[in-house]
Design a protein around this motif. Structure first.
Motif, mmCIF file in Angstrom:
data_model
loop_
_atom_site.group_PDB
_atom_site.id
_atom_site.type_symbol
_atom_site.label_atom_id
_atom_site.label_comp_id
_atom_site.label_asym_id
_atom_site.label_seq_id
_atom_site.Cartn_x
_atom_site.Cartn_y
_atom_site.Cartn_z
ATOM 1 N N GLN A 112 0.825 -1.208 0.000
ATOM 2 C CA GLN A 112 0.000 0.000 0.000
ATOM 3 C C GLN A 112 0.859 1.258 0.000
ATOM 4 O O GLN A 112 0.525 2.251 -0.662
ATOM 5 C CB GLN A 112 -0.946 -0.009 1.201
ATOM 6 C CG GLN A 112 -2.014 -1.070 1.089
ATOM 7 C CD GLN A 112 -2.835 -1.227 2.357
ATOM 8 O OE1 GLN A 112 -2.455 -0.750 3.423
ATOM 9 N NE2 GLN A 112 -3.956 -1.916 2.239
ATOM 10 N N TYR A 113 1.962 1.224 0.723
ATOM 11 C CA TYR A 113 2.866 2.376 0.762
ATOM 12 C C TYR A 113 3.498 2.603 -0.614
ATOM 13 O O TYR A 113 3.629 3.736 -1.070
ATOM 14 C CB TYR A 113 3.939 2.170 1.831
ATOM 15 C CG TYR A 113 4.810 3.382 2.036
ATOM 16 C CD1 TYR A 113 4.340 4.458 2.768
ATOM 17 C CD2 TYR A 113 6.093 3.450 1.493
ATOM 18 C CE1 TYR A 113 5.126 5.585 2.960
ATOM 19 C CE2 TYR A 113 6.880 4.569 1.680
ATOM 20 C CZ TYR A 113 6.395 5.630 2.414
ATOM 21 O OH TYR A 113 7.164 6.748 2.599
ATOM 22 N N SER A 114 3.855 1.521 -1.272
ATOM 23 C CA SER A 114 4.420 1.621 -2.621
ATOM 24 C C SER A 114 3.406 2.241 -3.580
ATOM 25 O O SER A 114 3.750 3.109 -4.385
ATOM 26 C CB SER A 114 4.836 0.236 -3.110
ATOM 27 O OG SER A 114 5.325 0.299 -4.425
ATOM 28 N N ASP A 115 2.151 1.811 -3.492
ATOM 29 C CA ASP A 115 1.096 2.393 -4.329
ATOM 30 C C ASP A 115 0.923 3.884 -4.025
ATOM 31 O O ASP A 115 0.760 4.700 -4.939
ATOM 32 C CB ASP A 115 -0.233 1.673 -4.110
ATOM 33 C CG ASP A 115 -0.242 0.259 -4.659
ATOM 34 O OD1 ASP A 115 0.662 -0.083 -5.465
ATOM 35 O OD2 ASP A 115 -1.144 -0.517 -4.281
ATOM 36 N N ALA A 116 0.954 4.228 -2.744
ATOM 37 C CA ALA A 116 0.811 5.633 -2.349
ATOM 38 C C ALA A 116 1.970 6.468 -2.890
ATOM 39 O O ALA A 116 1.764 7.599 -3.359
ATOM 40 C CB ALA A 116 0.736 5.745 -0.825
ATOM 41 N N CYS A 117 3.183 5.927 -2.856
ATOM 42 C CA CYS A 117 4.353 6.644 -3.389
ATOM 43 C C CYS A 117 4.212 6.850 -4.896
ATOM 44 O O CYS A 117 4.561 7.919 -5.415
ATOM 45 C CB CYS A 117 5.638 5.889 -3.072
ATOM 46 S SG CYS A 117 6.124 5.994 -1.343
ATOM 47 N N ALA A 129 3.120 10.648 -9.313
ATOM 48 C CA ALA A 129 2.315 11.074 -10.461
ATOM 49 C C ALA A 129 1.748 12.474 -10.238
ATOM 50 O O ALA A 129 1.764 13.313 -11.154
ATOM 51 C CB ALA A 129 1.186 10.074 -10.706
ATOM 52 N N ILE A 130 1.268 12.733 -9.038
ATOM 53 C CA ILE A 130 0.734 14.067 -8.718
ATOM 54 C C ILE A 130 1.845 15.108 -8.814
ATOM 55 O O ILE A 130 1.652 16.200 -9.368
ATOM 56 C CB ILE A 130 0.093 14.069 -7.317
ATOM 57 C CG1 ILE A 130 -1.175 13.208 -7.316
ATOM 58 C CG2 ILE A 130 -0.226 15.489 -6.861
ATOM 59 C CD1 ILE A 130 -1.726 12.912 -5.923
ATOM 60 N N MET A 131 3.021 14.783 -8.292
ATOM 61 C CA MET A 131 4.143 15.723 -8.322
ATOM 62 C C MET A 131 4.591 16.006 -9.761
ATOM 63 O O MET A 131 4.857 17.162 -10.116
ATOM 64 C CB MET A 131 5.307 15.209 -7.489
ATOM 65 C CG MET A 131 6.404 16.244 -7.320
ATOM 66 S SD MET A 131 7.593 15.793 -6.058
ATOM 67 C CE MET A 131 6.665 16.177 -4.598
ATOM 68 N N VAL A 135 0.650 9.391 0.696
ATOM 69 C CA VAL A 135 1.616 8.818 1.645
ATOM 70 C C VAL A 135 1.161 9.083 3.080
ATOM 71 O O VAL A 135 1.201 8.176 3.931
ATOM 72 C CB VAL A 135 3.037 9.380 1.390
ATOM 73 C CG1 VAL A 135 3.998 8.944 2.478
ATOM 74 C CG2 VAL A 135 3.532 8.950 0.021
ATOM 75 N N ASN A 136 0.705 10.290 3.357
ATOM 76 C CA ASN A 136 0.219 10.610 4.702
ATOM 77 C C ASN A 136 -0.951 9.712 5.093
ATOM 78 O O ASN A 136 -1.039 9.262 6.237
ATOM 79 C CB ASN A 136 -0.199 12.076 4.805
ATOM 80 C CG ASN A 136 0.978 13.017 4.858
ATOM 81 O OD1 ASN A 136 2.088 12.609 5.164
ATOM 82 N ND2 ASN A 136 0.738 14.278 4.547
ATOM 83 N N ALA A 137 -1.844 9.462 4.146
ATOM 84 C CA ALA A 137 -3.001 8.615 4.432
ATOM 85 C C ALA A 137 -2.561 7.207 4.828
ATOM 86 O O ALA A 137 -3.092 6.630 5.787
ATOM 87 C CB ALA A 137 -3.927 8.574 3.220
ATOM 88 N N GLU A 138 -1.591 6.655 4.111
ATOM 89 C CA GLU A 138 -1.102 5.312 4.433
ATOM 90 C C GLU A 138 -0.409 5.278 5.788
ATOM 91 O O GLU A 138 -0.598 4.361 6.575
ATOM 92 C CB GLU A 138 -0.155 4.795 3.352
ATOM 93 C CG GLU A 138 -0.844 4.405 2.077
ATOM 94 C CD GLU A 138 -1.972 3.401 2.287
ATOM 95 O OE1 GLU A 138 -1.782 2.392 3.009
ATOM 96 O OE2 GLU A 138 -3.053 3.625 1.735
#
Length: 125
Positions: free
Chosen positions: A21-26, A31-33, A108-111
């Motif tokens: 999940q952390y990898s997905d969040a990163c 992508a957002i950045m 990332v914060n959410a995870e």
């Protein structure tokens, strides 16, 4: 299976799940950045093009001045316009930058918050 082995298996499962999940969040954050950097570059290019067009207009105006006073007034107008444009552009780029950093940190914060809440519950049990 002993209680310790069961706990260890749960910890390993939770750790593997968090890693995924952390990898997905990163990936989402990256992508957002990247989209945000595209927006910043686009804004910078737009500001540069607008500035170049204004400078060409100012050069024509300055070359058409008939007196030193008229030339000085045009120079003052150029300086003031350049300063105002610079401040507006810097503000716009800064606002985009803050939004990009805020938005890109959300996944990332959410995870991390999920893990902290899960750990807090586990410790309380």
């Amino acid at each position: 299976m002993t209680k310790t082995a069961t706990q260890f298996d749960k910890i390993m499962k939770d750790t593997t799940e968090f890693g995924s999940q952390y990898s997905d969040a990163c990936t989402k954050s990256t992508a957002i950045m990247m989209k945000g950097f595209e927006d910043i570059v686009g804004t910078v290019m737009s500001l540069a093009q607008s500035s170049a067009e204004k400078q060409a207009k100012f050069v024509k105006e300055a070359m058409g001045s008939k007196t030193i006073n008229e030339f000085a007034e045009i120079q003052n107008k150029i300086v003031q316009t350049n300063f105002d444009d610079f401040m507006a552009g810097a503000t716009k780029i800064s606002e985009i930058g803050v939004k990009v950093l805020t938005d890109s940190s959300e996944p990332v914060n959410a995870e991390i918050n999920k893990v902290v809440q899960k750990a807090t519950k586990a410790m309380a049990a």
